[in-house]
Write an enzyme that holds these catalytic residues in place. Structure first.
Site, mmCIF file in Angstrom:
data_model
loop_
_atom_site.group_PDB
_atom_site.id
_atom_site.type_symbol
_atom_site.label_atom_id
_atom_site.label_comp_id
_atom_site.label_asym_id
_atom_site.label_seq_id
_atom_site.Cartn_x
_atom_site.Cartn_y
_atom_site.Cartn_z
ATOM 1 N N HIS A 120 0.850 -1.188 0.000
ATOM 2 C CA HIS A 120 0.000 0.000 0.000
ATOM 3 C C HIS A 120 0.884 1.235 0.000
ATOM 4 O O HIS A 120 1.938 1.251 0.644
ATOM 5 C CB HIS A 120 -0.921 -0.013 1.216
ATOM 6 C CG HIS A 120 -1.803 -1.224 1.246
ATOM 7 N ND1 HIS A 120 -2.963 -1.315 0.527
ATOM 8 C CD2 HIS A 120 -1.669 -2.419 1.878
ATOM 9 C CE1 HIS A 120 -3.523 -2.497 0.720
ATOM 10 N NE2 HIS A 120 -2.745 -3.187 1.537
ATOM 11 N N THR A 170 10.611 -9.494 6.649
ATOM 12 C CA THR A 170 10.491 -8.290 5.824
ATOM 13 C C THR A 170 11.513 -8.242 4.700
ATOM 14 O O THR A 170 11.378 -7.440 3.780
ATOM 15 C CB THR A 170 10.664 -7.025 6.694
ATOM 16 O OG1 THR A 170 11.970 -7.037 7.285
ATOM 17 C CG2 THR A 170 9.609 -6.959 7.793
ATOM 18 N N ARG A 185 15.623 -11.954 11.711
ATOM 19 C CA ARG A 185 17.058 -11.861 11.446
ATOM 20 C C ARG A 185 17.663 -13.267 11.488
ATOM 21 O O ARG A 185 17.224 -14.111 12.274
ATOM 22 C CB ARG A 185 17.734 -11.011 12.507
ATOM 23 C CG ARG A 185 17.316 -9.556 12.535
ATOM 24 C CD ARG A 185 18.134 -8.780 13.531
ATOM 25 N NE ARG A 185 17.791 -7.450 13.914
ATOM 26 C CZ ARG A 185 17.101 -6.541 13.275
ATOM 27 N NH1 ARG A 185 16.566 -6.803 12.144
ATOM 28 N NH2 ARG A 185 16.883 -5.334 13.756
ATOM 29 N N LYS A 188 21.374 -18.232 12.955
ATOM 30 C CA LYS A 188 22.181 -19.443 12.954
ATOM 31 C C LYS A 188 22.197 -20.042 11.541
ATOM 32 O O LYS A 188 21.192 -20.034 10.864
ATOM 33 C CB LYS A 188 21.560 -20.433 13.943
ATOM 34 C CG LYS A 188 22.240 -21.755 14.075
ATOM 35 C CD LYS A 188 21.489 -22.604 15.108
ATOM 36 C CE LYS A 188 22.136 -23.942 15.270
ATOM 37 N NZ LYS A 188 21.444 -24.771 16.269
#
Length: 192
Positions: A120, A170, A185, A188
């Site tokens: 959007h 993301t 994130r 490992k």
């Protein structure tokens, strides 16, 4: 926007990854069709997973014969979703497919996973015009996505990776890693 782009239908603009108006009549009809098929899938699955799979074949763009998805299933259109052999989704998969969603082979999705291709605009004037867009999602083979995780528009998750429960993905995740958190994130490396 060029004159040629302006002449195309909202569906064609959506499929091309261009800004489009989501409340277009043609798109609304296609979305309603998908909604009704998803409801039919839920009822057919109650009879037997095999009966449900026949509805999935009608609803989705491509689904391997041994894919198992526990209902309910929520999609925008369904036809932009491809699911490879041996894949499984637990209850409550949300796969908003204004762009392609490609799920590889042997992918495991926990309950209430969300795969969200819509985008959007940040500009208020464009939101007033009811414009939106989308970016595809690609999930490689043998990926495991934990319950409640969200994968946002434009993300690729590399093969053999694991996404922790409740994570918000993301950005692209490379192959053979464990990623978790909000935003997700890499924490490992995993054996190949």
């Amino acid at each position: 926007m060029t004159a040629k782009q302006n002449q195309r239908s909202q569906r064609e603009r959506m499929e091309a990854g261009e800004p489009y108006t989501a409340d277009d009549a043609e798109l609304a009809q296609a979305s309603r069709r998908a909604y009704l098929l998803a409801k039919k899938y839920e009822l057919s699955y109650a009879e037997s997973p095999a009966a449900g799979h026949k509805v999935l074949e009608e609803l989705l763009g491509s689904v391997a014969a041994d894919v198992h998805i526990k209902p309910p299933l929520y999609v925008d259109y369904g036809k932009y979703i491809t699911i490879g052999a041996g894949s499984f989704a637990n209850y409550g998969l949300v796969a908003l497919d204004v762009c392609s969603i490609t799920i590889g082979k042997n992918v495991k999705l926990g309950s209430n996973v969300q795969l969200l291709t819509p985008t959007h605009p940040l500009e208020p004037a464009l939101r007033w015009q009811r414009l939106e867009g989308g970016k595809p999602i690609f999930i490689g083979d043998n990926v495991w996505i934990g319950s409640g995780a969200m994968v946002l528009a434009g993300v690729t998750i590399g093969e053999n990776s694991v996404i922790g429960a409740g994570s918000v993905v993301t950005k692209d995740i490379p192959p053979n890693v464990l990623a978790l958190g909000n935003p997700a994130r890499v924490v490992k490396s995993l054996p190949e």
